[in-house]
Design a protein around this motif. Structure first.
Motif, PDB file in Angstrom:
ATOM      1  N   ARG A 174      15.222 -23.792  19.500  1.00 21.33           N
ATOM      2  CA  ARG A 174      14.396 -23.777  18.872  1.00 21.33           C
ATOM      3  C   ARG A 174      14.048 -23.203  18.130  1.00 21.33           C
ATOM      4  N   MET A 175      13.503 -22.182  18.609  1.00 18.27           N
ATOM      5  CA  MET A 175      13.911 -20.845  18.620  1.00 18.27           C
ATOM      6  C   MET A 175      14.554 -20.063  16.394  1.00 18.27           C
ATOM      7  N   LEU A 176      15.663 -20.961  16.845  1.00 14.74           N
ATOM      8  CA  LEU A 176      16.917 -20.539  15.300  1.00 14.74           C
ATOM      9  C   LEU A 176      16.843 -21.707  14.380  1.00 14.74           C
ATOM     10  N   GLY A 177      15.751 -22.550  15.154  1.00 13.41           N
ATOM     11  CA  GLY A 177      15.435 -23.444  13.975  1.00 13.41           C
ATOM     12  C   GLY A 177      16.109 -24.839  14.079  1.00 13.41           C
ATOM     13  N   TYR A 178      17.063 -24.929  15.218  1.00 11.51           N
ATOM     14  CA  TYR A 178      18.066 -26.066  15.250  1.00 11.51           C
ATOM     15  C   TYR A 178      17.295 -27.277  16.439  1.00 11.51           C
ATOM     16  N   ASN A 179      17.756 -28.806  15.607  1.00 10.85           N
ATOM     17  CA  ASN A 179      16.853 -29.606  16.875  1.00 10.85           C
ATOM     18  C   ASN A 179      17.379 -29.236  18.352  1.00 10.85           C
ATOM     19  N   PRO A 180      16.403 -28.982  18.979  1.00 11.30           N
ATOM     20  CA  PRO A 180      16.665 -29.273  20.546  1.00 11.30           C
ATOM     21  C   PRO A 180      16.973 -29.949  21.282  1.00 11.30           C
ATOM     22  N   LYS A 181      16.977 -31.245  20.900  1.00 12.06           N
ATOM     23  CA  LYS A 181      17.010 -32.428  22.178  1.00 12.06           C
ATOM     24  C   LYS A 181      18.654 -32.379  22.788  1.00 12.06           C
ATOM     25  N   TYR A 182      19.487 -31.614  21.277  1.00 12.37           N
ATOM     26  CA  TYR A 182      21.245 -32.075  21.878  1.00 12.37           C
ATOM     27  C   TYR A 182      21.761 -30.561  22.040  1.00 12.37           C
ATOM     28  N   SER A 183      21.077 -29.683  22.068  1.00  9.37           N
ATOM     29  CA  SER A 183      21.378 -28.390  23.242  1.00  9.37           C
ATOM     30  C   SER A 183      22.136 -28.473  24.537  1.00  9.37           C
ATOM     31  N   VAL A 184      23.228 -27.182  24.226  1.00  8.58           N
ATOM     32  CA  VAL A 184      23.982 -27.400  25.780  1.00  8.58           C
ATOM     33  C   VAL A 184      23.853 -26.009  26.587  1.00  8.58           C
ATOM     34  N   SER A 185      24.059 -25.260  27.718  1.00  6.42           N
ATOM     35  CA  SER A 185      24.040 -24.618  28.480  1.00  6.42           C
ATOM     36  C   SER A 185      25.584 -24.327  28.645  1.00  6.42           C
ATOM     37  N   PHE A 186      26.001 -22.886  28.005  1.00  7.79           N
ATOM     38  CA  PHE A 186      26.850 -22.569  28.788  1.00  7.79           C
ATOM     39  C   PHE A 186      27.144 -20.835  29.822  1.00  7.79           C
ATOM     40  N   ASN A 187      28.131 -21.461  31.191  1.00  3.99           N
ATOM     41  CA  ASN A 187      27.853 -19.850  31.899  1.00  3.99           C
ATOM     42  C   ASN A 187      28.914 -19.572  31.823  1.00  3.99           C
ATOM     43  N   GLY A 188      29.341 -18.192  32.750  1.00  2.00           N
ATOM     44  CA  GLY A 188      30.385 -17.271  33.004  1.00  2.00           C
ATOM     45  C   GLY A 188      30.912 -16.773  31.881  1.00  2.00           C
ATOM     46  N   THR A 189      29.734 -16.270  30.724  1.00  2.00           N
ATOM     47  CA  THR A 189      30.520 -15.210  29.609  1.00  2.00           C
ATOM     48  C   THR A 189      31.406 -16.769  28.308  1.00  2.00           C
ATOM     49  N   TYR A 190      31.193 -17.621  28.259  1.00  2.00           N
ATOM     50  CA  TYR A 190      32.047 -19.193  27.792  1.00  2.00           C
ATOM     51  C   TYR A 190      32.309 -18.233  26.010  1.00  2.00           C
ATOM     52  N   PHE A 191      31.367 -17.663  25.789  1.00  2.00           N
ATOM     53  CA  PHE A 191      31.147 -16.881  24.380  1.00  2.00           C
ATOM     54  C   PHE A 191      31.676 -15.153  24.495  1.00  2.00           C
ATOM     55  N   GLY A 192      32.382 -14.883  25.695  1.00  2.00           N
ATOM     56  CA  GLY A 192      32.624 -13.151  25.622  1.00  2.00           C
ATOM     57  C   GLY A 192      31.640 -13.033  26.825  1.00  2.00           C
ATOM     58  N   ARG A 193      32.618 -11.348  26.809  1.00  2.00           N
ATOM     59  CA  ARG A 193      31.092 -10.332  27.389  1.00  2.00           C
ATOM     60  C   ARG A 193      30.560  -9.839  27.376  1.00  2.00           C
ATOM     61  N   GLY A 194      29.087  -9.900  26.651  1.00  2.00           N
ATOM     62  CA  GLY A 194      28.752  -8.717  26.087  1.00  2.00           C
ATOM     63  C   GLY A 194      28.040  -7.678  26.808  1.00  2.00           C
ATOM     64  N   PHE A 195      27.201  -6.412  26.009  1.00  2.00           N
ATOM     65  CA  PHE A 195      27.150  -5.338  25.719  1.00  2.00           C
ATOM     66  C   PHE A 195      25.603  -4.698  26.457  1.00  2.00           C
ATOM     67  N   GLY A 196      24.990  -3.572  26.621  1.00  2.00           N
ATOM     68  CA  GLY A 196      24.539  -3.313  26.675  1.00  2.00           C
ATOM     69  C   GLY A 196      23.334  -3.439  27.235  1.00  2.00           C
ATOM     70  N   PRO A 197      22.156  -3.593  27.643  1.00  2.00           N
ATOM     71  CA  PRO A 197      21.296  -4.463  28.956  1.00  2.00           C
ATOM     72  C   PRO A 197      21.489  -5.751  29.507  1.00  2.00           C
ATOM     73  N   ILE A 198      21.275  -6.186  30.559  1.00  2.00           N
ATOM     74  CA  ILE A 198      20.896  -6.978  30.279  1.00  2.00           C
ATOM     75  C   ILE A 198      19.535  -7.702  30.613  1.00  2.00           C
ATOM     76  N   LEU A 199      18.742  -8.414  29.606  1.00  2.00           N
ATOM     77  CA  LEU A 199      17.173  -8.986  29.691  1.00  2.00           C
ATOM     78  C   LEU A 199      16.288  -9.198  30.837  1.00  2.00           C
ATOM     79  N   MET A 200      17.447 -10.499  30.284  1.00  2.00           N
ATOM     80  CA  MET A 200      16.685 -11.351  31.588  1.00  2.00           C
ATOM     81  C   MET A 200      17.650 -12.152  32.702  1.00  2.00           C
ATOM     82  N   ASP A 201      16.574 -13.116  33.786  1.00  2.00           N
ATOM     83  CA  ASP A 201      17.768 -13.310  35.213  1.00  2.00           C
ATOM     84  C   ASP A 201      16.701 -14.197  35.681  1.00  2.00           C
TER      85      ASP A 201
END
Length: 849
Positions: A356-383
């Protein structure tokens, strides 16, 4: 010498060169020879001369009468057997100042009048209440008394507790309501339906606040501007509620405001303008809070109050590492840097908020776990992000706290946003089901022109919004007001069966010959009730899928039926994982086949939100009836919301990723005991409440007809109608009040060398466990010692299992108390039971007697 005189039964006090004089009718009383006003030798004026009072039988009752200014007893004029060595004296104690506050309104300067007298807040009866009385109240609060309006009959809601004043009769010039005539404190013939209220005009001089002496922006000594001058605030009764109001006035987020006292930010100078400030925390201005009165105090600048505020900074999100637009690793921008989000608790509700924040329809949003889109770097800001799915920003969702986590970048969360077509909304209607049609396209909201607009177009819009398309009505000529911005569609031509307005013919995006006076609207009909059940299985949680639509049950054809569809059905029924079955695995049904070619993403909250051929449209027979097998549900949690103190509130249950309320049908003390036990309270003495006693909730009603025996460890073990099955609305939300039978029922000290020290153990969800010493300090220790009845000032934190290692669960970690909380559970901490500690890190305390 000035002498006050008032006839009848009221005595008047005047200060005369150090002598206090009282007058009643023709009798005058004065105090002589004291070191300050309010004490001295008692002298009375009678028959033209002053004389003393003999101290024979003189006691505190006589002194009370003198101090109260209602006269006193004596043996008869001039009759005595005394000399002046027996002259009677008194010392009178100054009365506690009377304060006022306004309660029950959302805007400053109006509300129900409440008065603080002898340490207690109470209301004022409206008998004789008029604008002169209102002007005195408004003057006390710093408003211009001119234009003050009196309002009777509990206009801002009925108060509770004592009714302290009745028959108030002010002249309008008094400095305080206590100076007005009234029937006497707590003397009345009213109930709270007669509570008096006021509406004040503009302030005499705008009240402002500023912070001085802090080491950074957002903290410092509180300075108030009133009637043309700056002054400080005394720290008597100063607390975090007062700090919230100051921070709100300065444009900061009030939620995490912290109060300071004892000249933490240095001593001020000039006048001390406020004392005994008593805010609820919701006021728009500090002038709306109760206090002793402007410049009325008993302080010095060693007691100047201070605050620390937390800035409000917008949070941004972006998606990184995806193969296409709309998917990727979630990264959040906070305080000038980008960081990732840990996937603990990450689900589709969280994904909806990001999309929703990015302007997409939230209805069909899908979540992914376990670095599905690769590992980030820098701080982990939320848990442990916990969104309901309806928030406008991820910063509004519950989480551990910024940068508080127990993760690494192998747990970075991701999302995939699917835009199933433009989003629509209704604006400007008198109810949710009607309004001007606005469409979201390419990140922009815009209107629809009414050229060719008809009921078929309205049906499609209403279907998109979840309403029953039958009975939809189209409206033209800006029936719900003219919109602004772009006109996105014109000459819309739907057949009425489309699932989205984008599938209808139109002139092309932003192509039109219209003005906003032609904005289209619709009026929709509330959707038909919908439900699902499993039939024919050999055990609970499996069977043939049957749906209830348009007042009848029917089956689902297995064309395109898969595990995504099964997961939606199981979620509706309160289960977790799922397996799909086809070919009438659980027997053939009878009656209608209501759905075919069902295509779910798996994240829908209801099967009716999945794509399908249309209700009753199919090419199947009952040999193709679809079925599912569901996996046991996840643990259920409870919380209390809306109470005035810890341990009471509206019962809300967390089930399958969302919070919801409990209907009060059959709700009783046995059910309350189970809830209180889950929250770590002693179940004995638990009290049940019905009728939304603690306010109406929002969102789903998850349970109804709950029937506990009282001995269960979790409310999920009690009988009920089934998850989400109910016949209630939120006016029947159930509540509880939990009673702590003694400090030991919640916290205890174990294995100490003496009383008042040891390893800290807390009772939660029916069992004792330890506390991890990560972040454990003396502020945390103060709260524990306070709970156990010890002096909290000398409390000392002990770390590294100095009182021995515990066993069993580690309940709490990253505890961050300010030291003022009444219970350890009120302090911020990591989620219960989610610690990365060992018992070698068990926390302890040492308390002073």
């Amino acid at each position: 010498m000035v002498m006050g005189l008032l006839m009848f039964s009221t005595l008047v006090l005047a200060l005369m060169a150090g002598v206090v004089v009282y007058s009643m009718d023709s009798i005058k009383v004065r105090l002589v020879g004291g070191s300050h006003a309010g004490e001295g030798r008692v002298e009375v004026f009678y028959n033209g001369t002053w004389g003393t009072v003999c101290d024979d039988d003189w006691d505190d009752n006589d002194a009370h009468v003198v101090c109260r200014m209602f006269g006193y007893n004596h043996n008869g004029w001039g009759l005595h057997d005394c000399d002046h060595s027996e002259d009677a004296s008194v010392r009178c104690v100054a009365a506690v100042p009377v304060e006022v506050r306004l309660v029950g309104s959302a805007r400053p300067g109006e509300g129900r009048v409440e008065v603080l007298h002898n340490g207690e807040w109470g209301t004022v009866c409206d008998d004789g209440w008029d604008d002169l009385d209102a002007s005195v109240v408004c003057r006390m609060l710093g408003y211009n008394p001119s234009g003050s309006v009196s309002i009777p009959s509990a206009h801002f809601g009925q108060g509770t507790g004592s009714i302290l004043m009745d028959e108030v009769a002010c002249t309008g010039s008094e400095a305080s309501i206590k100076d007005c005539n009234h029937s006497g404190w707590s003397s009345h013939k009213c109930d709270h339906s007669e509570d008096a209220s006021v509406r004040c005009g503009t302030t005499t001089t705008p009240v402002k606040v500023t912070l001085v002496g802090g080491s950074r922006v957002g903290e410092g000594r509180v300075n108030v501007f009133h009637n043309g001058e700056w002054g400080t605030v005394c720290d008597n009764d100063w607390d975090d509620n007062d700090a919230r109001v100051v921070c709100r006035m300065l444009g900061y987020n009030p939620k995490y405001s912290v109060s300071f006292y004892g000249t933490y930010f240095g001593r001020g100078f000039g006048p001390i303008l406020m004392d005994n400030v008593a805010c609820s925390g919701n006021e728009a201005s500090i002038q709306d809070c109760g206090h002793r009165g402007w410049r009325s105090h008993n302080c010095s600048h060693f007691e100047d109050a201070g605050v620390r505020c937390v800035p409000i900074r917008p949070v941004e999100v972006r998606l990184v590492g995806g193969a296409r637009a709309g998917e990727g690793r979630v990264e959040v921008f906070l305080y000038g840097e980008w960081g990732t989000v840990c996937d603990d608790g990450w689900d589709d509700n969280d994904a909806r908020v990001v999309c929703r924040m990015l302007g997409y329809n939230p209805k069909y949003s899908v979540s992914f776990n376990g670095t599905y889109f690769g590992r980030g770097f820098g701080p982990i800001l939320m848990d442990n992000v916990a969104c309901s799915g309806s928030e406008a920003s991820i910063q509004d969702c519950g989480h551990n706290g910024w940068r508080s986590h127990d993760c690494d970048h192998f747990e970075d969360a991701g999302v995939r946003c699917l835009e199933a077509g433009p989003v629509v909304r209704l604006v400007g209607g008198f109810r949710d089901t009607e309004g001007r049609v606005e469409v979201l396209h390419n990140g922009e909201w815009g209107t629809v022109c009414d050229d060719g607009w008809d009921d078929n177009d309205a049906r499609v819009v209403c279907r998109m919004l979840g309403y029953n398309p039958t009975g939809s009505v189209s409206l033209s000529r800006a029936q719900f007001g003219q919109g602004t911005g772009s006109i996105l569609m014109d000459n819309v031509d739907c057949s009425g069966i489309e699932t989205s307005i984008k599938d209808c013919g139109h002139r092309g995006w932003k192509t039109h010959n219209c003005a906003h006076s032609e904005d289209a609207g619709v009026r929709c009909v509330a959707a038909t009730p919908f439900d699902v059940r499993l039939v024919g299985g050999s055990r609970v949680g499996e069977g043939r899928v049957e749906v209830f639509y348009n007042h009848g049950w029917g089956t689902v054809c297995d064309d395109s039926w898969d595990n995504n569809g099964a997961s939606v059905v199981c979620r509706m029924l309160g289960y977790n994982g799922s397996v799909s079955f086809s070919g009438a695995r659980f027997g053939q049904g009878t009656g209608s086949i209501l759905m075919d070619n069902v295509v779910c993403s798996g994240s829908e909250t209801s099967i009716k939100d999945c794509k399908h051929r249309g209700w009753g449209t199919h090419n199947c027979d009952h040999s193709e009836d679809a079925g599912v097998r569901c996996v046991a549900a996840r643990p259920v949690e409870v919380r209390l919301v809306g109470g005035s103190h810890a341990g009471e509130g509206r019962v809300e249950v967390f089930h399958n990723g969302e919070w919801g309320t409990v209907c009060d049908d059959g709700w009783d003390v046995n059910d309350a005991r189970v809830v209180c036990r889950m929250l770590g309270y002693n179940p004995s003495g638990s009290v049940s409440f019905s009728g939304a006693r603690f306010g109406q909730g929002t969102g789903p009603i998850l349970m109804d007809n709950v029937a506990c025996s009282g001995s269960e460890t979790s409310i999920k073990d009690c009988k009920h109608r089934g998850w989400r099955t109910h016949n209630c609305d939120h006016s029947k939300d159930a509540g509880v009040r939990c009673v702590v039978a003694g400090p030991v029922a919640v916290v205890r000290l174990v294995d100490g060398k003496c009383d008042g020290e040891g390893r800290v153990e807390v009772f939660h969800n029916g069992e004792w466990g330890t506390v991890c010493d990560d972040g454990w300090d003396d502020n945390d220790a103060r709260v524990v010692c306070k709970m156990l009845g010890y002096n909290n000032r000398g409390a000392t934190a002990i770390r590294r299992a100095s009182s021995g290692r515990g066993s069993g669960p580690i309940h709490m970690g990253q505890v961050a108390c300010t030291g003022r909380e009444s219970s350890l559970k009120d302090c911020p901490h990591d989620k219960w039971g989610t610690q990365d500690c060992e018992h070698s890190e068990d926390a302890g305390v040492r308390c002073l007697p």
